[in-house]
Design an enzyme around this catalytic site. Structure first.
Site, PDB file in Angstrom:
ATOM      1  N   LEU A  43      17.130  64.295  36.593  1.00 23.61           N
ATOM      2  CA  LEU A  43      17.503  65.638  37.030  1.00 23.61           C
ATOM      3  C   LEU A  43      17.579  66.527  35.795  1.00 23.61           C
ATOM      4  O   LEU A  43      18.290  66.215  34.835  1.00 23.61           O
ATOM      5  CB  LEU A  43      18.855  65.600  37.750  1.00 23.61           C
ATOM      6  CG  LEU A  43      19.508  66.930  38.139  1.00 23.61           C
ATOM      7  CD1 LEU A  43      18.631  67.714  39.089  1.00 23.61           C
ATOM      8  CD2 LEU A  43      20.881  66.677  38.753  1.00 23.61           C
ATOM      9  N   GLY A  46      17.150  74.185  34.126  1.00 25.13           N
ATOM     10  CA  GLY A  46      16.426  75.168  33.334  1.00 25.13           C
ATOM     11  C   GLY A  46      14.952  74.864  33.185  1.00 25.13           C
ATOM     12  O   GLY A  46      14.413  74.888  32.075  1.00 25.13           O
ATOM     13  N   CYS A  47      14.272  74.598  34.306  1.00 29.59           N
ATOM     14  CA  CYS A  47      12.875  74.151  34.251  1.00 29.59           C
ATOM     15  C   CYS A  47      11.857  75.271  34.445  1.00 29.59           C
ATOM     16  O   CYS A  47      10.668  74.998  34.656  1.00 29.59           O
ATOM     17  CB  CYS A  47      12.633  73.059  35.290  1.00 29.59           C
ATOM     18  SG  CYS A  47      13.494  71.525  34.913  1.00 29.59           S
ATOM     19  N   SER A  48      12.280  76.523  34.398  1.00 28.40           N
ATOM     20  CA  SER A  48      11.319  77.614  34.585  1.00 28.40           C
ATOM     21  C   SER A  48      10.396  77.764  33.376  1.00 28.40           C
ATOM     22  O   SER A  48       9.292  78.299  33.499  1.00 28.40           O
ATOM     23  CB  SER A  48      12.044  78.927  34.858  1.00 28.40           C
ATOM     24  OG  SER A  48      12.863  79.283  33.758  1.00 28.40           O
ATOM     25  N   SER A  49      10.835  77.280  32.203  1.00 30.06           N
ATOM     26  CA  SER A  49      10.017  77.405  30.993  1.00 30.06           C
ATOM     27  C   SER A  49      10.553  76.453  29.942  1.00 30.06           C
ATOM     28  O   SER A  49      11.530  75.728  30.161  1.00 30.06           O
ATOM     29  CB  SER A  49      10.057  78.852  30.468  1.00 30.06           C
ATOM     30  OG  SER A  49      11.362  79.184  30.028  1.00 30.06           O
ATOM     31  N   GLY A  50       9.917  76.449  28.776  1.00 34.48           N
ATOM     32  CA  GLY A  50      10.430  75.754  27.608  1.00 34.48           C
ATOM     33  C   GLY A  50      10.592  74.262  27.768  1.00 34.48           C
ATOM     34  O   GLY A  50       9.798  73.579  28.423  1.00 34.48           O
ATOM     35  N   GLY A  52      12.630  72.551  29.460  1.00 32.94           N
ATOM     36  CA  GLY A  52      12.839  72.083  30.829  1.00 32.94           C
ATOM     37  C   GLY A  52      11.536  71.844  31.566  1.00 32.94           C
ATOM     38  O   GLY A  52      11.326  70.791  32.174  1.00 32.94           O
ATOM     39  N   SER A 178      21.677  72.133  19.598  1.00 34.10           N
ATOM     40  CA  SER A 178      20.858  72.870  18.643  1.00 34.10           C
ATOM     41  C   SER A 178      21.286  72.478  17.241  1.00 34.10           C
ATOM     42  O   SER A 178      22.397  71.968  17.036  1.00 34.10           O
ATOM     43  CB  SER A 178      21.063  74.378  18.830  1.00 34.10           C
ATOM     44  OG  SER A 178      20.470  75.123  17.778  1.00 34.10           O
ATOM     45  N   TYR A 191      25.968  82.022  20.062  1.00 31.28           N
ATOM     46  CA  TYR A 191      25.153  80.826  20.288  1.00 31.28           C
ATOM     47  C   TYR A 191      25.752  79.605  19.596  1.00 31.28           C
ATOM     48  O   TYR A 191      25.962  78.562  20.223  1.00 31.28           O
ATOM     49  CB  TYR A 191      23.721  81.067  19.811  1.00 31.28           C
ATOM     50  CG  TYR A 191      22.768  79.986  20.255  1.00 31.28           C
ATOM     51  CD1 TYR A 191      22.325  79.932  21.568  1.00 31.28           C
ATOM     52  CD2 TYR A 191      22.305  79.032  19.368  1.00 31.28           C
ATOM     53  CE1 TYR A 191      21.454  78.937  21.995  1.00 31.28           C
ATOM     54  CE2 TYR A 191      21.432  78.039  19.780  1.00 31.28           C
ATOM     55  CZ  TYR A 191      21.013  77.997  21.092  1.00 31.28           C
ATOM     56  OH  TYR A 191      20.146  77.013  21.507  1.00 31.28           O
TER      57      TYR A 191
END
Length: 330
Positions: A43, A46-50, A52, A178, A191
């Site tokens: 699972l 955040g899979c719309s880009s990058g 993910g 990060s 951040y």
């Protein structure tokens, strides 16, 4: 010599290796063959880009059953991901989860468990945002959005999957942090504070989950050319516009950069991150690293990771928490 894992440590059948010889992080290394993830349910948020999106496809191509999540469905990014998965006959489903919503997290994880046919094997906490600028300029709107997404969103997801994992007696949770979860660059806004919180929260979780045979790994990427720059600039430009001139004037050099960074000078391959995660998934349970620095360039956080691990073992290694601490820093 037999491989040390947390079960050996908890049973008292192995000694702790010297931390100076076995740092808490492991270097990125090239994969010579695709990692086999057959039989695993994964699972990802955040899979719309990058990371993910790349991870969802990478894990599915390796044989995993992937539940890729994103917010605001329907959306073109979901359609294109579904089309790519269908074209390759991948076991990949898309489920709506906005990590800011308790209700969507609960419903989305329940749907993911239904698709998986039981407890989720692996959670990859990836959804996150960035808003740059001096700390003084980070108003409550920006600060709350950053912490709610990057920290509380991870907590919501972990709490949602853990009952199933505990019942199964196994599982694995990844937290995408990060380099800036350990080192600080002026002007990066909230951040670093959010990623420092992620580092602390998931290290604590790693200790507490030792008795349940659930592994936790914190991934520490360096800078990669993903869409995070586009989204970050949008949020940051809005913050800059609503910040009073008196505050902006106090930090001219930092304010000048707000909303203008595009990451175009970065050439590292973002697929490094899902490759590293897949390699860690394939390791025997109980032997996986607490932290993995991922970037072909400098990794300044590794020295801090090493000192942190040494300090934890020296401080609590012989206490009542010792077996948990030593198991995580095997």
């Amino acid at each position: 010599m037999p491989t040390m894992n947390r079960r050996h440590l908890l049973a008292g059948t192995a000694a702790v290796a010297a931390l100076s010889a076995t740092p808490a992080t492991m270097p990125v290394f090239a994969q010579t063959a695709p990692t086999d993830l057959s039989g695993k349910s994964i699972l990802i948020t955040g899979c719309s880009s990058g990371f993910g999106r790349l991870g969802a496809l990478h894990f599915a191509r390796a044989g995993a059953r992937v539940i890729a999540t994103m917010r605001n469905l329907p959306r073109p990014e979901a359609d294109s991901l579904a089309a790519e998965a269908e074209a390759e006959d991948l076991d990949l489903r898309i489920v709506e989860i906005d990590v800011l919503s308790d209700e969507q997290v609960s419903a989305g994880v329940a749907e993911a468990e239904r698709i998986a046919g039981g407890a989720i094997d692996i959670l990859v906490n990836n959804a996150g945002i960035g808003i740059t600028g001096p700390i003084e300029l980070q108003d409550m709107e920006a600060t709350q959005l950053m912490f709610d997404t990057n920290v509380l969103g991870y907590q919501r997801m972990a709490r949602a999957v853990l009952p199933g994992m505990r019942a199964a007696g196994s599982g694995q949770i990844f937290a995408i942090s990060s380099q800036l979860g350990r080192v600080i660059v002026p002007g990066a806004g909230q951040y670093s504070p959010t990623k420092f919180a992620v580092e602390a929260m998931f290290e604590q979780l790693a200790y507490e989950l030792v008795p349940h045979n659930i592994d936790v790994t914190i991934i520490q990427p360096g800078g990669y050319p993903t869409r995070i720059w586009v989204n970050r600039n949008r949020y940051t430009a809005a913050l800059r516009e609503r910040t009073p001139e008196e505050r902006r004037a106090a930090y001219p050099a930092l304010v000048e950069r707000m909303g203008t960074e595009d990451g175009s000078g970065r050439t590292a391959d973002p697929a490094d991150v899902p490759r590293a995660i897949a390699e860690i998934i394939a390791m025997p349970a109980g032997t996986r690293p607490l932290r993995r620095a991922v970037h072909p360039g400098p990794k300044p956080q590794e020295a801090i990771n090493r000192v942190s691990a040494e300090t934890q073992v020296a401080w609590l290694g012989d206490s009542g928490f010792g077996p948990w601490i030593r198991a995580v820093h095997h």
